[in-house]
Write an enzyme that holds these catalytic residues in place. Structure first.
Site, mmCIF file in Angstrom:
data_model
loop_
_atom_site.group_PDB
_atom_site.id
_atom_site.type_symbol
_atom_site.label_atom_id
_atom_site.label_comp_id
_atom_site.label_asym_id
_atom_site.label_seq_id
_atom_site.Cartn_x
_atom_site.Cartn_y
_atom_site.Cartn_z
ATOM 1 N N ASP A 23 0.829 -1.208 0.000
ATOM 2 C CA ASP A 23 0.000 0.000 0.000
ATOM 3 C C ASP A 23 0.864 1.260 0.000
ATOM 4 O O ASP A 23 1.478 1.591 1.009
ATOM 5 C CB ASP A 23 -0.901 -0.040 1.242
ATOM 6 C CG ASP A 23 -1.811 1.170 1.317
ATOM 7 O OD1 ASP A 23 -2.076 1.770 0.260
ATOM 8 O OD2 ASP A 23 -2.245 1.507 2.426
ATOM 9 N N ASP A 216 -1.713 5.680 -5.253
ATOM 10 C CA ASP A 216 -1.986 4.797 -4.126
ATOM 11 C C ASP A 216 -2.334 3.377 -4.583
ATOM 12 O O ASP A 216 -3.436 3.127 -5.062
ATOM 13 C CB ASP A 216 -3.134 5.392 -3.297
ATOM 14 C CG ASP A 216 -3.495 4.538 -2.099
ATOM 15 O OD1 ASP A 216 -2.776 3.559 -1.817
ATOM 16 O OD2 ASP A 216 -4.498 4.849 -1.434
#
Ligand code: NAG
Length: 431
Positions: A23, A216
């Site tokens: 992430d 992201d």
């Protein structure tokens, strides 16, 4: 990390046989520390002789889901190339909410953003910072996510690669184009322009960065600020060759299905995002074809393939999530404070590429700065909320004082005074 739907994409890699979500939108490294109905295995610190608990509790909230755990450190050995042992911070998750979703085969999360986002404070050194310091690798990592045009299964993407410490030439073709990192917290970049089917959306470029534009990998979809989202949906609906579309398809609550023999992709336009180049008077554009944002997700019966819309709206960011990243090899060059994009060889469907990068373009037609200087980051929000709280306090105080003061000025009506508006008007006139 943001999980925007029950179906999301992520990468696997193996640590103690645990699958870890990579992430780039958060900064804590955490793994399941106790059994959970939704996780198949977990990290038992008692079985690790090198684990040290710090006894500090930590909670991390994502745009969906959260967990609470305990901070600790442990010694890890890395596979492939990075021989050696490294001490890193690791949180063991003891409790979670909407984090380990049913049917999801991951057991932890590796936050690769900057320490500014680490919880409970930025003093918790991030996994990658520890690795750079101890393994003395270059301060750069890169990510290739694969899965373009392939069915989105409940268990994630169709693989990919995370390269720690550098760039792997076999993972891209053509040139790498770099855009500066505006601020080191998320990987915040500057978006100058959006095009749908080659048509400029013509919004003020600040709308594209409201209130930030970030890269992201933990977000499944391409997320757009509400204004931009509705403009994009309108443009796609106008450009697509489809007669009518239910609004539920665009909002993500309904799928659209076609006969398996006919792929719907030729009906939709290309989407291009212009990013500022390192030379600020230039830009380059990354484009995704509908194969990336009209995503096969479900088969009904023998011959119906259903698709979801891979773009959603957001109240606080433009998020270049997995939907876009699956088209590219993305380089997080922290050493030179820039994010690079190159075409990824795994980004193809039926033998044809589904992503493009082109440049340079001039930036003469856009503002010299599309990122508003007053960015509402957390500290600013705190100040704003304190200011509002004090304002409320002052108003409350004034109200209390008013209540305590005897109502001297109040006019007391007697029976004679009770007049309607008309009669009082009449009286005035006669005076
Ligand atoms: C930046 O781009 C402009 C326009 O293409 C060009 O004229 C200029 O030489 C470039 N500057 C550098 C330092 O490369």
């Amino acid at each position: 990390m943001q999980i925007t739907s029950p179906f999301f994409s992520f990468l696997f890699f193996f640590f103690w046989q645990l699958n870890i979500l990579v992430d780039t939108g958060s900064s804590n490294f955490a793994v399941a520390g106790v059994p959970d109905p939704d996780v198949t295995s977990y990290f038992n610190p008692e079985l690790s002789s090198t684990y040290r608990s710090q006894g500090i509790e930590v909670t991390v909230k994502y745009s969906q889901g959260s967990w609470t755990g305990v901070l600790g450190t442990d010694v890890i050995t890395m596979p492939k190339g990075l021989y050696g042992s490294y001490t890193i911070n690791i949180a063991t998750i003891l409790e979670s909410e909407n984090f380990f979703l049913p049917g999801v085969k991951w057991h932890g999360i590796l936050g690769l953003a900057y320490d500014a986002l680490a919880k409970p404070s930025s003093s918790v050194e991030t996994f990658f910072d520890s690795l750079v310091k101890q393994a003395k690798i270059p301060n750069i990592f890169s990510l290739q996510m694969c899965g373009a045009g392939l069915p989105v299964s409940g268990s994630g993407t169709n693989g990919g690669s995370l390269v720690l410490g550098g760039i792997e030439p076999s993972l891209y073709t053509g040139d790498i184009w770099y855009t500066p990192i505006k601020e080191e917290w998320y990987y915040q970049v500057e978006i100058l322009k959006l095009e749908v089917g080659g048509q400029n959306l013509q919004l003020d470029c600040r709308e594209y960065n409201a209130d930030k534009a970030i890269v992201d990998s933990g977000t499944t979809l391409l997320r757009l600020p509400e204004k931009v989202f509705s403009a994009v949906v309108q443009a796609i609906a106008r450009t697509s060759l489809i007669q009518e579309f239910s609004s539920e398809f665009w909002t993500g609550t309904q799928l659209a299905c076609w006969d398996r023999s006919e792929k719907p992709w030729s009906l939709f336009p290309k989407l291009s995002i212009y990013l500022r180049d390192e030379n600020s008077s230039r830009s380059f554009r990354i484009s995704i074809l509908p194969q990336l944002y009209i995503q096969p997700i479900l088969v009904i019966g023998d011959n119906l393939q259903c698709y979801r819309f891979g773009i959603s709206s957001s109240t606080n960011a433009l998020v270049i999530g997995a939907t876009v990243m699956e088209g590219f090899y993305v380089i997080f060059d922290r050493a030179q404070r820039r994010v690079g994009f190159a075409v990824s060889p795994c980004a193809e469907a039926d033998g044809a590429p589904v992503s493009e990068i082109e440049g340079p373009f001039t930036t003469a037609d856009v503002a010299s700065n599309c990122v508003s200087s007053v960015s509402f980051h957390e500290p600013v929000l705190w100040i704003a909320s304190y200011a509002l709280m004090s304002l409320c306090g002052i108003i409350l105080l004034v109200l209390i004082v008013l209540l305590l003061i005897p109502p001297r000025c109040q006019h007391r009506y007697t029976d004679n005074d009770v007049v309607n508006d008309e009669s009082s008007l009449v009286r005035h006139r006669w005076k």
